[in-house]
Write a protein that holds these residues in place. Structure first.
Motif, mmCIF file in Angstrom:
data_model
loop_
_atom_site.group_PDB
_atom_site.id
_atom_site.type_symbol
_atom_site.label_atom_id
_atom_site.label_comp_id
_atom_site.label_asym_id
_atom_site.label_seq_id
_atom_site.Cartn_x
_atom_site.Cartn_y
_atom_site.Cartn_z
ATOM 1 N N TRP A 47 39.455 87.913 10.986
ATOM 2 C CA TRP A 47 39.617 86.502 10.646
ATOM 3 C C TRP A 47 41.078 86.196 10.320
ATOM 4 C CZ3 TRP A 47 35.084 83.583 8.116
ATOM 5 C CH2 TRP A 47 35.403 82.230 7.931
ATOM 6 N N ASP A 48 41.691 87.060 9.523
ATOM 7 C CA ASP A 48 43.072 86.826 9.102
ATOM 8 C C ASP A 48 44.032 86.915 10.282
ATOM 9 O OD1 ASP A 48 44.762 86.286 6.794
ATOM 10 O OD2 ASP A 48 45.643 88.244 7.199
ATOM 11 N N ALA A 76 55.113 88.358 10.354
ATOM 12 C CA ALA A 76 55.121 88.778 8.946
ATOM 13 C C ALA A 76 53.765 89.326 8.537
ATOM 14 C CB ALA A 76 55.508 87.600 8.062
ATOM 15 N N ASN A 77 52.703 88.652 8.944
ATOM 16 C CA ASN A 77 51.355 89.077 8.586
ATOM 17 C C ASN A 77 51.005 90.418 9.222
ATOM 18 O OD1 ASN A 77 48.069 88.458 9.421
ATOM 19 N ND2 ASN A 77 48.695 88.339 7.302
ATOM 20 N N LEU A 78 51.325 90.596 10.492
ATOM 21 C CA LEU A 78 50.966 91.821 11.208
ATOM 22 C C LEU A 78 51.783 93.014 10.735
ATOM 23 C CD1 LEU A 78 50.560 90.322 14.801
ATOM 24 C CD2 LEU A 78 48.739 91.162 13.315
ATOM 25 N N GLY A 169 34.401 88.106 13.371
ATOM 26 C CA GLY A 169 35.373 87.507 12.459
ATOM 27 C C GLY A 169 36.320 86.550 13.150
ATOM 28 N N ALA A 170 36.829 86.952 14.333
ATOM 29 C CA ALA A 170 37.756 86.085 15.071
ATOM 30 C C ALA A 170 37.059 84.800 15.507
ATOM 31 C CB ALA A 170 38.299 86.835 16.287
ATOM 32 N N TRP A 187 46.141 72.645 7.581
ATOM 33 C CA TRP A 187 46.239 74.092 7.657
ATOM 34 C C TRP A 187 45.996 74.734 6.291
ATOM 35 C CZ3 TRP A 187 49.880 76.484 4.583
ATOM 36 C CH2 TRP A 187 50.925 75.695 4.102
ATOM 37 N N ARG A 188 46.300 74.006 5.225
ATOM 38 C CA ARG A 188 46.067 74.543 3.886
ATOM 39 C C ARG A 188 44.572 74.752 3.651
ATOM 40 N NH1 ARG A 188 51.048 73.867 1.297
ATOM 41 N NH2 ARG A 188 52.347 72.228 2.199
ATOM 42 N N HIS A 189 43.758 73.846 4.151
ATOM 43 C CA HIS A 189 42.313 73.978 3.986
ATOM 44 C C HIS A 189 41.763 75.150 4.804
ATOM 45 C CE1 HIS A 189 42.909 69.560 3.068
ATOM 46 N NE2 HIS A 189 42.321 70.015 1.969
ATOM 47 N N THR A 190 42.334 75.397 5.986
ATOM 48 C CA THR A 190 41.856 76.532 6.794
ATOM 49 C C THR A 190 42.098 77.848 6.079
ATOM 50 O OG1 THR A 190 43.952 76.810 8.012
ATOM 51 C CG2 THR A 190 42.355 75.267 8.931
ATOM 52 N N MET A 191 43.152 77.920 5.266
ATOM 53 C CA MET A 191 43.430 79.135 4.508
ATOM 54 C C MET A 191 42.535 79.242 3.279
ATOM 55 S SD MET A 191 47.580 79.407 4.740
ATOM 56 C CE MET A 191 47.592 81.079 4.092
#
Length: 467
Positions: A47-48, A76-78, A169-170, A187-191
């Motif tokens: 998901w992330d 950055a995330n990966l 998850g994806a 986008w804030r709500h999706t997080m």
């Protein structure tokens, strides 16, 4: 020696504590519960990662980002996940599977919330890196915990089934993000929404027992006995005594320097065992997963550039990942008949061809995708999820038991680094200068090279006894 209850049965060989866990019958309400909870952690990993692709177009609009700047959202995330995958394995050996299991989700949840309130790209990238670091530990820790509770005769199938959580998850991320955007969310709500189930998993994990194998290996025999006793009772196993004599102890490294030295020694041993096997394993991991992450990360942005709205772009991406669930099932059903090499090489090359076909068809599509474009991207989603489980199975079988974990881990780490750097290379250089078609041709060409190398450099492992 520990005794569950007195027995009048005839004498038999006394099992070691770790052998008791491996010999238990499978019960869904016992080991199955741990599999489901561990799988949810793996699902949030997917998901992330998928979320990066949906954040790129949304943040690009709000902060006016170039394609190259937006690439850092994923990179950055990966990269954080790559570092986390390396570090958390050692943490789990030191503090226990259960504590590491819960901390990975806690770190991820906290910094995802902070990321949702980021005022600018620089701070957002920092928070995404730390969130990725937390979640990056989910895969090694989850696999360790699930594997250590799973009976030996079911372990292969159970750990393979963990792969099925990824497309779930994806897909969930895609459809939930589309739903939020459709309601006018940002986008804030999706997080923030994805933190809710993560916190639920964290709460459930508090009730999971510590791995009895880890407890026994650390010399905490009374605690291990209590967990084993409960497992025996819940599974109805015909086991009443066991011993801790001969249980292998865990060697816990004192610090990062010692862990780095041990990891370097593993790396040298892998290449000494077989440079052909190790080079092929790394090439396969990097090429196949690079192809997958290129599509997963950039498809929403690609579709937005084509003229689709956010919700439509997210739904198409969700359809691509959803059909991958059928791909995992197809691989599980067919891999013993086709062989590992044919399944891996054939599905990966066809997936690359489907992605190139999609890019070609996209040139003749508008905001309404042509049938050829839809078939191309859905075909890619199905085929790539046939190749990834085959990849995991095949590479792990190329190494003997003493090197299997490190061989797989280092190949996976190589792919993590490559896929972490790839979004910046893709967004800043390849897509702007080569165009979409040639970008996918080049990535697909690497897959073809890897398949050809595998054909001549490594053996078929289907039906062979593991070394």
């Amino acid at each position: 020696m520990s005794t569950l209850h007195a027995s009048a049965r005839s004498p038999r060989a006394v099992l070691r504590a770790d052998e008791v866990v491996a010999a238990l019958p499978w019960r869904w309400r016992t080991q199955g519960t741990i599999f489901l909870i561990g799988g949810l952690g793996f699902m949030f990993d997917a998901w992330d990662v998928a979320l990066n692709g949906f954040l790129i177009p949304l943040l690009s609009d709000e902060w006016g980002l170039s394609v190259g700047q937006a690439a850092w959202i994923a990179t950055a995330n990966l990269i954080g996940m790559a570092l986390g995958a390396f570090v958390w394995g050692g943490i789990a050996d030191r503090i226990g599977r259960k504590k590491a299991f819960t901390l990975t989700i806690l770190v991820f949840s906290l910094f995802t919330v902070l990321g949702a309130f980021s005022p600018n790209l620089a701070l957002f990238v920092v928070f995404r890196f730390v969130a990725g670091f937390g979640l990056g530990g989910c895969i090694p820790v989850d696999y360790a915990l699930v594997g250590e509770f799973t009976p030996a005769k079911h372990r292969g199938r159970v750990l393979t089934a963990m792969d099925g959580w990824w497309p779930i998850g994806a897909t969930a991320c895609a459809f939930v993000s589309a739903w939020i955007v459709g309601l006018g969310g940002s986008w804030r709500h999706t997080m923030l929404v994805m933190v809710i189930p993560a916190l639920l998993v964290f709460a459930v994990r508090l009730g999971i027992p510590e791995s009895p194998m880890w407890l026994a290996a650390r010399g905490r025999h009374a605690e291990a006995d209590a967990v084993i006793r409960r497992l025996v009772e819940r599974t109805g196993a015909d086991i009443d005594t066991w011993t801790h004599e001969g249980v292998r102890t865990i060697e816990v490294r004192a610090g990062f320097a010692e862990r780095f030295q041990a990891a370097t020694g593993q790396l040298v041993e892998l290449w000494r065992f077989s440079s052909k096997v190790t080079a092929t394993a790394w090439l396969l991991f990097v090429s196949v997963l690079l192809l997958y992450y290129a599509a997963l990360t950039w498809l929403p942005k690609i579709l937005r550039e084509q003229g689709l709205g956010d919700q439509a772009a997210f739904l198409v991406t969700g359809q691509m990942t959803a059909v991958g669930i059928a791909g995992v099932v197809a691989c599980a059903l067919l891999v013993e008949f086709t062989g590992r090499k044919w399944m891996l090489g054939g599905s990966a090359v066809l997936a690359a061809a489907a992605l190139v076909g999609f890019a070609l068809a996209l040139e003749h599509s508008g905001a309404e995708l042509t049938l050829a474009a839809k078939v191309g991207i859905l075909g890619f989603g199905f085929l790539i999820q046939m190749s990834i489980p085959a990849l995991y199975t095949y590479v792990s079988e190329l190494y003997p038991t003493r090197l299997r974990g490190s061989g797989f881990g280092w190949a996976s780490s190589a792919s993590r680094v490559a896929t972490g750097i790839a979004p910046v290379v893709f967004g800043s250089f390849m897509w702007p200068y080569f165009g979409l078609v040639w970008t996918f041709v080049l990535i697909g060409g690497l897959v073809v090279v890897a398949a050809l190398v595998m054909t001549v450099a490594t053996k078929e492992t289907t039906g062979t006894e593991l070394e």
